[in-house]
Design a protein around this motif. Sequence first.
Motif, PDB file in Angstrom:
ATOM      1  N   SER A   4       0.840  -1.198   0.000  1.00  0.00           N
ATOM      2  CA  SER A   4       0.000   0.000   0.000  1.00  0.00           C
ATOM      3  C   SER A   4       0.875   1.248   0.000  1.00  0.00           C
ATOM      4  N   PRO A   5       0.406   2.321  -0.643  1.00  0.00           N
ATOM      5  CA  PRO A   5       1.168   3.576  -0.616  1.00  0.00           C
ATOM      6  C   PRO A   5       1.336   4.065   0.813  1.00  0.00           C
ATOM      7  N   ARG A   6       2.362   4.879   1.032  1.00  0.00           N
ATOM      8  CA  ARG A   6       2.657   5.382   2.373  1.00  0.00           C
ATOM      9  C   ARG A   6       2.782   6.896   2.334  1.00  0.00           C
ATOM     10  N   ILE A   7       2.148   7.561   3.292  1.00  0.00           N
ATOM     11  CA  ILE A   7       2.167   9.023   3.301  1.00  0.00           C
ATOM     12  C   ILE A   7       2.512   9.537   4.694  1.00  0.00           C
ATOM     13  N   LEU A   8       3.253  10.637   4.742  1.00  0.00           N
ATOM     14  CA  LEU A   8       3.520  11.353   5.984  1.00  0.00           C
ATOM     15  C   LEU A   8       2.684  12.624   5.969  1.00  0.00           C
ATOM     16  N   ALA A   9       1.912  12.846   7.015  1.00  0.00           N
ATOM     17  CA  ALA A   9       1.115  14.063   7.140  1.00  0.00           C
ATOM     18  C   ALA A   9       1.660  14.929   8.264  1.00  0.00           C
ATOM     19  N   VAL A  10       1.681  16.223   8.032  1.00  0.00           N
ATOM     20  CA  VAL A  10       2.170  17.179   9.021  1.00  0.00           C
ATOM     21  C   VAL A  10       1.160  18.318   9.116  1.00  0.00           C
ATOM     22  N   SER A  49      -9.592   9.853   6.019  1.00  0.00           N
ATOM     23  CA  SER A  49     -10.191   9.405   4.759  1.00  0.00           C
ATOM     24  C   SER A  49      -9.158   8.717   3.874  1.00  0.00           C
ATOM     25  N   THR A  50      -7.933   9.224   3.885  1.00  0.00           N
ATOM     26  CA  THR A  50      -6.863   8.609   3.095  1.00  0.00           C
ATOM     27  C   THR A  50      -6.603   7.178   3.553  1.00  0.00           C
ATOM     28  N   VAL A  51      -6.545   6.989   4.870  1.00  0.00           N
ATOM     29  CA  VAL A  51      -6.308   5.653   5.418  1.00  0.00           C
ATOM     30  C   VAL A  51      -7.454   4.711   5.074  1.00  0.00           C
ATOM     31  N   ARG A  52      -8.683   5.208   5.160  1.00  0.00           N
ATOM     32  CA  ARG A  52      -9.838   4.364   4.846  1.00  0.00           C
ATOM     33  C   ARG A  52      -9.878   3.969   3.384  1.00  0.00           C
ATOM     34  N   ARG A  53      -9.107   4.661   2.558  1.00  0.00           N
ATOM     35  CA  ARG A  53      -9.017   4.296   1.144  1.00  0.00           C
ATOM     36  C   ARG A  53      -7.736   3.526   0.839  1.00  0.00           C
ATOM     37  N   GLY A  54      -7.113   2.952   1.871  1.00  0.00           N
ATOM     38  CA  GLY A  54      -6.056   1.970   1.657  1.00  0.00           C
ATOM     39  C   GLY A  54      -4.634   2.467   1.713  1.00  0.00           C
ATOM     40  N   ALA A 138       4.714  10.163  -0.358  1.00  0.00           N
ATOM     41  CA  ALA A 138       4.214  11.525  -0.525  1.00  0.00           C
ATOM     42  C   ALA A 138       4.076  12.177   0.841  1.00  0.00           C
ATOM     43  N   VAL A 139       3.853  13.482   0.831  1.00  0.00           N
ATOM     44  CA  VAL A 139       3.664  14.263   2.049  1.00  0.00           C
ATOM     45  C   VAL A 139       2.366  15.054   1.921  1.00  0.00           C
ATOM     46  N   LEU A 140       1.601  15.086   3.015  1.00  0.00           N
ATOM     47  CA  LEU A 140       0.382  15.889   3.098  1.00  0.00           C
ATOM     48  C   LEU A 140       0.562  16.895   4.228  1.00  0.00           C
ATOM     49  N   CYS A 141       0.264  18.166   3.969  1.00  0.00           N
ATOM     50  CA  CYS A 141       0.413  19.183   5.004  1.00  0.00           C
ATOM     51  C   CYS A 141      -0.766  20.142   4.950  1.00  0.00           C
ATOM     52  N   ASP A 142      -0.860  20.991   5.966  1.00  0.00           N
ATOM     53  CA  ASP A 142      -1.894  22.022   5.932  1.00  0.00           C
ATOM     54  C   ASP A 142      -1.311  23.351   6.391  1.00  0.00           C
ATOM     55  N   ALA A 143      -2.090  24.397   6.188  1.00  0.00           N
ATOM     56  CA  ALA A 143      -1.606  25.748   6.483  1.00  0.00           C
ATOM     57  C   ALA A 143      -1.748  26.114   7.952  1.00  0.00           C
ATOM     58  N   ASN A 144      -1.956  25.130   8.819  1.00  0.00           N
ATOM     59  CA  ASN A 144      -1.755  25.367  10.250  1.00  0.00           C
ATOM     60  C   ASN A 144      -0.275  25.554  10.543  1.00  0.00           C
ATOM     61  N   LEU A 145       0.587  25.091   9.641  1.00  0.00           N
ATOM     62  CA  LEU A 145       2.030  25.300   9.788  1.00  0.00           C
ATOM     63  C   LEU A 145       2.385  26.723   9.365  1.00  0.00           C
ATOM     64  N   PRO A 146       3.256  27.410  10.109  1.00  0.00           N
ATOM     65  CA  PRO A 146       3.776  28.697   9.643  1.00  0.00           C
ATOM     66  C   PRO A 146       4.587  28.513   8.362  1.00  0.00           C
ATOM     67  N   SER A 147       4.760  29.593   7.619  1.00  0.00           N
ATOM     68  CA  SER A 147       5.462  29.514   6.337  1.00  0.00           C
ATOM     69  C   SER A 147       6.862  28.935   6.463  1.00  0.00           C
ATOM     70  N   ALA A 148       7.590  29.288   7.516  1.00  0.00           N
ATOM     71  CA  ALA A 148       8.952  28.778   7.689  1.00  0.00           C
ATOM     72  C   ALA A 148       8.963  27.263   7.800  1.00  0.00           C
ATOM     73  N   ALA A 149       7.999  26.702   8.512  1.00  0.00           N
ATOM     74  CA  ALA A 149       7.913  25.250   8.645  1.00  0.00           C
ATOM     75  C   ALA A 149       7.525  24.607   7.326  1.00  0.00           C
ATOM     76  N   LEU A 150       6.617  25.239   6.587  1.00  0.00           N
ATOM     77  CA  LEU A 150       6.213  24.709   5.279  1.00  0.00           C
ATOM     78  C   LEU A 150       7.396  24.691   4.312  1.00  0.00           C
ATOM     79  N   GLU A 151       8.181  25.756   4.316  1.00  0.00           N
ATOM     80  CA  GLU A 151       9.342  25.811   3.423  1.00  0.00           C
ATOM     81  C   GLU A 151      10.336  24.703   3.754  1.00  0.00           C
ATOM     82  N   ARG A 152      10.593  24.492   5.025  1.00  0.00           N
ATOM     83  CA  ARG A 152      11.520  23.443   5.449  1.00  0.00           C
ATOM     84  C   ARG A 152      10.990  22.067   5.050  1.00  0.00           C
TER      85      ARG A 152
END
Length: 314
Positions: A4-10, A49-54, A138-152
């Motif tokens: 199965s595909p593997r994803i890291l979410a932040v 939802s991603t996990v429930r889809r495998g 792949a990586v999944l993120c959201d804009a709860n992260l400040p811009s500096a963290a997103l850039e890193r």
Amino acid sequence: MVKSPRILAVGGAHIDRRGQVSGPYVPAASNPGTMREDVGGGVFNALRSTVRRGVSASLLSVRGGDAAADTVSRAIAEAGIADLSAVFLDRTTPSYTALIDREGELLVGFADMALYELAFPKQIRRSRVREEIAAADAVLCDANLPSAALERLVSLAAGKPVFAIAISPAKIVRLKPVLGDLALAFMNRREAVALAGLDDAASRQDIVDGLRSTGLVSAVVTAGGGPVLGFDRDGTFAVIPPPPRKVADVTGAGDALAGATVAALLRGMALRAALREGVAAATLAVENANAVPDFTAAAFTEALALVPDAQEMA
């Protein structure tokens, strides 16, 4: 056996409180209604939802040392997600409170998320994060992260697709430094208008042109029950959501759409087909009072059959 595909979410994993008015909403007055509490957050809702889809998933978030933190921890474990989150014992776990009317539409949202601003930039520098990114597809993120963290984060993920969720009109601007490096960004119309610097009267083509001018190569823009707009290097298209059979709560629909779409993309689907799966998940979310619907394979197949093929736009 196919791996199965593997994803890291932040991103966000916090307490979601939703109060619903039971009668006509009266501003500046006491309104009778009900309050419920769940664990939510843009990335966490989508990831379920991603996990429930495998898809196999890990989550990096941050939380405090209070009772709410234990609730968040249990929810992550129950979702079958590996928890990489950091705990700050002297801090309060972030929370989001939404007040919705009796039709399920949002009246106002209140975010208490100071810990995200404080902690995420340093957490992205943990060696464990580099290891998890190396092991993920792949990586999944959201804009709860400040811009500096997103850039890193995007820098560490170089060469792998990064998907992003906008969160709000105020927070989507945090994505600006990394827009050109994103594989796909999810947002609603109000967030798209804010990012593109347009007014509320902007047409769908104005929005697409405005988003492309920011550097985005691909995006999905939702509009409540209206057409879901998408674009990539191959052009612009729309998917028409089927009318929900009932409306329980609209607040989790966008996250469910993002999570199921990402899962389909990781299984090798093209965006147009993947977005149909996202719309099916969003439909089930609207029909369910829980933030993330616990849909069965049969229920998902039934919902997907109601979603028409994507329509190409000139």
